[in-house]
Design a protein around this motif. Sequence first.
Motif, short mmCIF file in Angstrom:
data_model
loop_
_atom_site.label_atom_id
_atom_site.label_comp_id
_atom_site.label_asym_id
_atom_site.label_seq_id
_atom_site.Cartn_x
_atom_site.Cartn_y
_atom_site.Cartn_z
N PRO A 286 -17.48 -3.30 -30.53
CA PRO A 286 -16.69 -3.75 -30.10
C PRO A 286 -16.83 -4.62 -28.85
O PRO A 286 -15.58 -5.56 -28.93
N ASP A 287 -17.99 -5.26 -28.50
CA ASP A 287 -18.24 -6.25 -28.22
C ASP A 287 -18.11 -7.51 -29.18
O ASP A 287 -17.93 -7.54 -30.49
N THR A 288 -17.47 -8.99 -29.24
CA THR A 288 -17.15 -10.12 -30.02
C THR A 288 -18.86 -10.61 -30.37
O THR A 288 -19.59 -11.22 -29.52
N THR A 289 -18.80 -10.62 -31.04
CA THR A 289 -19.71 -11.30 -32.73
C THR A 289 -19.61 -12.47 -33.50
O THR A 289 -18.63 -12.04 -33.63
N VAL A 290 -20.10 -13.26 -32.99
CA VAL A 290 -20.07 -14.46 -34.12
C VAL A 290 -21.33 -14.33 -35.08
O VAL A 290 -22.49 -14.52 -34.18
N THR A 291 -20.25 -14.60 -36.15
CA THR A 291 -21.76 -14.15 -37.12
C THR A 291 -21.18 -16.04 -37.66
O THR A 291 -20.17 -16.46 -37.87
N LEU A 292 -23.25 -16.86 -37.78
CA LEU A 292 -23.06 -17.92 -38.42
C LEU A 292 -23.36 -18.22 -39.74
O LEU A 292 -23.91 -17.57 -40.09
N VAL B 202 -20.71 -12.64 -27.79
CA VAL B 202 -20.65 -13.47 -26.69
C VAL B 202 -19.60 -12.96 -25.77
O VAL B 202 -18.84 -11.79 -25.86
N ALA B 203 -18.80 -13.68 -24.26
CA ALA B 203 -17.82 -12.21 -23.16
C ALA B 203 -16.65 -12.94 -23.87
O ALA B 203 -15.77 -12.10 -23.79
N GLU B 204 -16.59 -14.09 -24.51
CA GLU B 204 -15.39 -14.42 -24.90
C GLU B 204 -14.32 -13.50 -25.68
O GLU B 204 -14.98 -12.80 -26.54
N SER B 205 -12.99 -13.02 -26.03
CA SER B 205 -11.84 -12.48 -26.83
C SER B 205 -11.81 -13.44 -28.49
O SER B 205 -12.15 -14.33 -28.80
N PRO B 206 -12.66 -11.67 -29.32
CA PRO B 206 -11.71 -12.82 -30.48
C PRO B 206 -10.90 -14.04 -30.93
O PRO B 206 -11.00 -15.21 -30.93
N ASP B 207 -10.23 -13.37 -29.98
CA ASP B 207 -8.40 -14.95 -30.27
C ASP B 207 -8.98 -16.15 -29.60
O ASP B 207 -8.58 -17.40 -29.55
N SER B 208 -10.17 -15.92 -28.31
CA SER B 208 -10.25 -16.77 -28.03
C SER B 208 -11.72 -18.19 -29.02
O SER B 208 -11.43 -19.01 -28.28
N VAL B 209 -12.29 -18.09 -28.81
CA VAL B 209 -13.85 -17.87 -30.24
C VAL B 209 -12.19 -18.95 -30.99
O VAL B 209 -12.28 -19.56 -31.28
N THR B 210 -11.80 -18.21 -31.19
CA THR B 210 -11.14 -18.28 -32.63
C THR B 210 -9.99 -20.06 -32.17
O THR B 210 -10.39 -20.36 -32.94
N ALA B 211 -9.27 -19.66 -30.90
CA ALA B 211 -8.43 -20.72 -30.68
C ALA B 211 -9.53 -22.42 -29.95
O ALA B 211 -9.22 -23.23 -30.40
N ALA B 212 -11.09 -21.82 -29.53
CA ALA B 212 -11.66 -22.71 -29.05
C ALA B 212 -11.75 -23.56 -30.20
O ALA B 212 -11.94 -25.26 -30.46
#
Length: 86
Positions: free
Chosen positions: A28-34, A42-52
């Motif tokens: 349930p935590d936001t996981t960014v795969t590179l 990360v602490a940000e929501s998936p929508d927040s990362v996508t928007a950034a």
Amino acid sequence: MIRLHRLGGSEHEFDLNPDLVLTVESTPDTTVTLTTGTKLVVAESPDSVTAAVREWRVGILERALKRTGPQIAEARLRAVDYPAEN
């Protein structure tokens, strides 16, 4: 670069090159795969990362269009939209 926060505290800020982002999941935590295979929680929501990432890409395109000038950019867009006419 986009600024993100590692899960666990705002003092753990880091900048990430958005070109390296492959997926953003809530597990349930936001996981960014590179693209390198590294996973960041990360602490940000998936929508927040996508928007950034989206805002960063728009900024890159805006600066590129300003550099080439509106007439050249418009001509290039026309050539892509209507290749038979050029």
